[in-house]
Write a protein that holds these residues in place. Structure first.
Motif, PDB file in Angstrom:
ATOM      1  N   GLY A 171       0.767  -1.240   0.000  1.00 58.19           N
ATOM      2  CA  GLY A 171       0.000   0.000   0.000  1.00 58.19           C
ATOM      3  C   GLY A 171       0.798   1.289   0.000  1.00 58.19           C
ATOM      4  N   GLN A 172       2.130   1.223   0.000  1.00 56.71           N
ATOM      5  CA  GLN A 172       2.917   2.454   0.031  1.00 56.71           C
ATOM      6  C   GLN A 172       4.314   2.229  -0.538  1.00 56.71           C
ATOM      7  OE1 GLN A 172       3.040   3.570   4.149  1.00 56.71           O
ATOM      8  NE2 GLN A 172       4.681   2.170   4.653  1.00 56.71           N
ATOM      9  N   VAL A 173       4.993   3.344  -0.825  1.00 57.98           N
ATOM     10  CA  VAL A 173       6.370   3.328  -1.301  1.00 57.98           C
ATOM     11  C   VAL A 173       7.187   4.198  -0.357  1.00 57.98           C
ATOM     12  CG1 VAL A 173       7.912   3.928  -3.197  1.00 57.98           C
ATOM     13  CG2 VAL A 173       5.610   3.125  -3.700  1.00 57.98           C
ATOM     14  N   VAL A 174       8.332   3.686   0.072  1.00 58.69           N
ATOM     15  CA  VAL A 174       9.241   4.481   0.895  1.00 58.69           C
ATOM     16  C   VAL A 174      10.494   4.725   0.048  1.00 58.69           C
ATOM     17  CG1 VAL A 174      10.543   4.643   3.032  1.00 58.69           C
ATOM     18  CG2 VAL A 174       8.354   3.438   3.010  1.00 58.69           C
ATOM     19  N   ILE A 175      10.839   5.987  -0.128  1.00 59.17           N
ATOM     20  CA  ILE A 175      11.997   6.370  -0.936  1.00 59.17           C
ATOM     21  C   ILE A 175      13.074   6.890  -0.001  1.00 59.17           C
ATOM     22  CG2 ILE A 175      12.837   7.860  -2.787  1.00 59.17           C
ATOM     23  CD1 ILE A 175       9.840   7.948  -3.720  1.00 59.17           C
ATOM     24  N   TYR A 176      14.224   6.261  -0.071  1.00 57.77           N
ATOM     25  CA  TYR A 176      15.372   6.658   0.752  1.00 57.77           C
ATOM     26  C   TYR A 176      16.370   7.395  -0.126  1.00 57.77           C
ATOM     27  CZ  TYR A 176      13.483   3.209   3.986  1.00 57.77           C
ATOM     28  OH  TYR A 176      12.657   2.504   4.825  1.00 57.77           O
TER      29      TYR A 176
ATOM     30  N   THR B 102      11.118   9.236   2.542  1.00 57.63           N
ATOM     31  CA  THR B 102       9.836   9.787   2.121  1.00 57.63           C
ATOM     32  C   THR B 102       8.854   8.649   1.902  1.00 57.63           C
ATOM     33  OG1 THR B 102      11.011  11.578   0.984  1.00 57.63           O
ATOM     34  CG2 THR B 102       8.703  11.240   0.393  1.00 57.63           C
ATOM     35  N   THR B 103       7.695   8.717   2.542  1.00 61.61           N
ATOM     36  CA  THR B 103       6.664   7.695   2.381  1.00 61.61           C
ATOM     37  C   THR B 103       5.522   8.266   1.561  1.00 61.61           C
ATOM     38  OG1 THR B 103       7.235   6.761   4.527  1.00 61.61           O
ATOM     39  CG2 THR B 103       5.110   6.124   3.603  1.00 61.61           C
ATOM     40  N   ALA B 104       5.191   7.588   0.449  1.00 60.28           N
ATOM     41  CA  ALA B 104       4.110   8.021  -0.433  1.00 60.28           C
ATOM     42  C   ALA B 104       3.062   6.919  -0.542  1.00 60.28           C
ATOM     43  CB  ALA B 104       4.655   8.371  -1.811  1.00 60.28           C
ATOM     44  N   VAL B 105       1.800   7.325  -0.445  1.00 64.15           N
ATOM     45  CA  VAL B 105       0.678   6.389  -0.498  1.00 64.15           C
ATOM     46  C   VAL B 105      -0.215   6.779  -1.678  1.00 64.15           C
ATOM     47  CG1 VAL B 105      -1.325   5.499   0.763  1.00 64.15           C
ATOM     48  CG2 VAL B 105       0.749   6.149   2.009  1.00 64.15           C
TER      49      VAL B 105
ATOM     50  N   ILE C  25      -4.549   8.671 -10.529  1.00 64.06           N
ATOM     51  CA  ILE C  25      -3.811   8.243  -9.349  1.00 64.06           C
ATOM     52  C   ILE C  25      -3.298   9.494  -8.659  1.00 64.06           C
ATOM     53  CG2 ILE C  25      -1.773   7.019  -8.502  1.00 64.06           C
ATOM     54  CD1 ILE C  25      -2.069   5.164 -10.937  1.00 64.06           C
ATOM     55  N   PHE C  26      -3.539   9.575  -7.364  1.00 64.41           N
ATOM     56  CA  PHE C  26      -3.031  10.671  -6.552  1.00 64.41           C
ATOM     57  C   PHE C  26      -2.014  10.099  -5.578  1.00 64.41           C
ATOM     58  CE2 PHE C  26      -7.216  11.980  -7.896  1.00 64.41           C
ATOM     59  CZ  PHE C  26      -7.031  13.305  -8.250  1.00 64.41           C
ATOM     60  N   TRP C  27      -0.847  10.713  -5.499  1.00 62.17           N
ATOM     61  CA  TRP C  27       0.175  10.286  -4.545  1.00 62.17           C
ATOM     62  C   TRP C  27       0.154  11.255  -3.385  1.00 62.17           C
ATOM     63  CZ3 TRP C  27       2.795   5.838  -4.761  1.00 62.17           C
ATOM     64  CH2 TRP C  27       2.797   5.139  -5.967  1.00 62.17           C
ATOM     65  N   ASP C  28      -0.012  10.734  -2.195  1.00 68.25           N
ATOM     66  CA  ASP C  28      -0.029  11.540  -0.980  1.00 68.25           C
ATOM     67  C   ASP C  28       1.229  11.202  -0.189  1.00 68.25           C
ATOM     68  OD1 ASP C  28      -1.091  13.253   1.045  1.00 68.25           O
ATOM     69  OD2 ASP C  28      -1.634  11.439   2.174  1.00 68.25           O
ATOM     70  N   VAL C  29       2.089  12.190  -0.029  1.00 72.07           N
ATOM     71  CA  VAL C  29       3.283  11.989   0.793  1.00 72.07           C
ATOM     72  C   VAL C  29       2.822  12.076   2.241  1.00 72.07           C
ATOM     73  CG1 VAL C  29       5.561  12.863   1.391  1.00 72.07           C
ATOM     74  CG2 VAL C  29       4.796  12.922  -0.977  1.00 72.07           C
ATOM     75  N   SER C  30       2.826  10.929   2.905  1.00 68.63           N
ATOM     76  CA  SER C  30       2.305  10.886   4.272  1.00 68.63           C
ATOM     77  C   SER C  30       3.344  11.292   5.304  1.00 68.63           C
ATOM     78  CB  SER C  30       1.747   9.501   4.597  1.00 68.63           C
ATOM     79  OG  SER C  30       2.750   8.526   4.453  1.00 68.63           O
ATOM     80  N   SER C  31       4.629  11.088   4.980  1.00 67.94           N
ATOM     81  CA  SER C  31       5.673  11.549   5.903  1.00 67.94           C
ATOM     82  C   SER C  31       6.995  11.707   5.175  1.00 67.94           C
ATOM     83  CB  SER C  31       5.839  10.580   7.082  1.00 67.94           C
ATOM     84  OG  SER C  31       6.557   9.437   6.688  1.00 67.94           O
TER      85      SER C  31
ATOM     86  N   ILE D 111       9.354  16.448   9.045  1.00 62.74           N
ATOM     87  CA  ILE D 111       9.387  17.836   8.572  1.00 62.74           C
ATOM     88  C   ILE D 111       8.098  18.527   9.008  1.00 62.74           C
ATOM     89  CG2 ILE D 111      10.861  17.279   6.606  1.00 62.74           C
ATOM     90  CD1 ILE D 111       8.334  17.545   4.837  1.00 62.74           C
ATOM     91  N   PRO D 112       8.058  19.870   8.996  1.00 60.29           N
ATOM     92  CA  PRO D 112       6.853  20.602   9.399  1.00 60.29           C
ATOM     93  C   PRO D 112       5.667  20.302   8.462  1.00 60.29           C
ATOM     94  CG  PRO D 112       8.749  22.059   9.356  1.00 60.29           C
ATOM     95  CD  PRO D 112       9.187  20.766   8.751  1.00 60.29           C
ATOM     96  N   ALA D 113       4.457  20.392   8.999  1.00 62.88           N
ATOM     97  CA  ALA D 113       3.236  20.085   8.249  1.00 62.88           C
ATOM     98  C   ALA D 113       3.056  20.987   7.035  1.00 62.88           C
ATOM     99  CB  ALA D 113       2.025  20.187   9.165  1.00 62.88           C
ATOM    100  N   ASP D 114       3.431  22.273   7.131  1.00 61.19           N
ATOM    101  CA  ASP D 114       3.255  23.176   5.995  1.00 61.19           C
ATOM    102  C   ASP D 114       4.177  22.800   4.834  1.00 61.19           C
ATOM    103  OD1 ASP D 114       5.434  24.025   7.544  1.00 61.19           O
ATOM    104  OD2 ASP D 114       5.274  26.088   6.800  1.00 61.19           O
ATOM    105  N   VAL D 115       5.367  22.303   5.130  1.00 63.99           N
ATOM    106  CA  VAL D 115       6.282  21.862   4.074  1.00 63.99           C
ATOM    107  C   VAL D 115       5.738  20.586   3.421  1.00 63.99           C
ATOM    108  CG1 VAL D 115       8.629  21.080   3.560  1.00 63.99           C
ATOM    109  CG2 VAL D 115       8.255  22.931   5.201  1.00 63.99           C
ATOM    110  N   LEU D 116       5.193  19.701   4.230  1.00 60.17           N
ATOM    111  CA  LEU D 116       4.594  18.472   3.717  1.00 60.17           C
ATOM    112  C   LEU D 116       3.415  18.799   2.789  1.00 60.17           C
ATOM    113  CD1 LEU D 116       4.814  15.384   3.877  1.00 60.17           C
ATOM    114  CD2 LEU D 116       3.207  15.465   5.769  1.00 60.17           C
ATOM    115  N   GLU D 117       2.626  19.800   3.132  1.00 60.20           N
ATOM    116  CA  GLU D 117       1.508  20.226   2.287  1.00 60.20           C
ATOM    117  C   GLU D 117       2.002  20.770   0.950  1.00 60.20           C
ATOM    118  OE1 GLU D 117      -2.041  23.539   2.424  1.00 60.20           O
ATOM    119  OE2 GLU D 117      -1.316  22.697   4.306  1.00 60.20           O
ATOM    120  N   GLN D 118       3.090  21.530   0.965  1.00 59.43           N
ATOM    121  CA  GLN D 118       3.661  22.053  -0.275  1.00 59.43           C
ATOM    122  C   GLN D 118       4.171  20.922  -1.160  1.00 59.43           C
ATOM    123  OE1 GLN D 118       6.661  24.964   0.644  1.00 59.43           O
ATOM    124  NE2 GLN D 118       5.285  26.119   1.967  1.00 59.43           N
ATOM    125  N   ILE D 119       4.779  19.922  -0.563  1.00 57.65           N
ATOM    126  CA  ILE D 119       5.267  18.768  -1.325  1.00 57.65           C
ATOM    127  C   ILE D 119       4.095  18.064  -1.999  1.00 57.65           C
ATOM    128  CG2 ILE D 119       6.280  16.462  -1.106  1.00 57.65           C
ATOM    129  CD1 ILE D 119       8.075  17.644   1.129  1.00 57.65           C
TER     130      ILE D 119
END
Length: 155
Positions: free
Chosen positions: A64-69, A84-87, A95-101, A109-117
């Motif tokens: 269900g997810q991809v982790v990129i190192y 980086t974890t993308a779901v 297809i929508f990719w949501d970077v969950s962390s 990282i801060p939530a606002d930076v995660l939203e920009q990503i």
């Protein structure tokens, strides 16, 4: 009057015949594309990152997810380990990719930076698919421990 009626019948027959002939051409074919974790990690973009500051890039497929190192090294020698974890999610043929962390040296990282990503990722993925595969209609995505399976129809 009879001539007009005959012409109308002939025109309707020809239009109907053309419609029947077009049905096989419009029929969609459902297919799947399987990309393994090894294929991803051996791909050019992973082995030769676009940014010179990135190195040691690898993808770890999990259910269900991809982790990129990756390792990011900047001027002055500062180096950071990034995970980086993308779901993926699927909606209306897209297809929508949501970077969950995103963890940098073990810290979130801060939530606002995660939203920009996430905003940037949605736009870039949509544009990539429109340019590279305009005739595909995606019907689903599944991630297993060792593969990404994308279902789609072609016209």
């Amino acid at each position: 009057m009879k001539t007009v009626f005959r012409k109308s019948i002939v025109i309707l027959f020809v239009v109907g015949l053309l419609g029947v002939m077009a049905i096989p051409a419009l029929a969609a074919t459902t297919r799947t594309k399987t990309i393994t974790e090894d294929q991803i990690n051996e791909s050019y973009r992973v082995t030769n990152p676009w940014r010179r500051t990135e190195s040691d890039v690898s993808a770890d497929l999990q259910v269900g997810q991809v982790v990129i190192y990756s390792t990011h090294t900047y001027r002055g020698g500062a180096s950071y380990e990034v995970a980086t974890t993308a779901v993926p999610s699927f909606e209306n043929g897209r297809i929508f990719w949501d970077v969950s962390s995103v963890m940098v040296d073990g810290s979130d990282i801060p939530a606002d930076v995660l939203e920009q990503i996430n905003t940037h990722m949605d736009a870039s993925w949509r544009n990539f698919m429109k340019r590279q595969h305009p005739s595909l209609h995606l019907t689903g995505i599944e991630i297993t421990d060792d593969a990404v399976i994308v279902s789609y129809t072609t016209r």
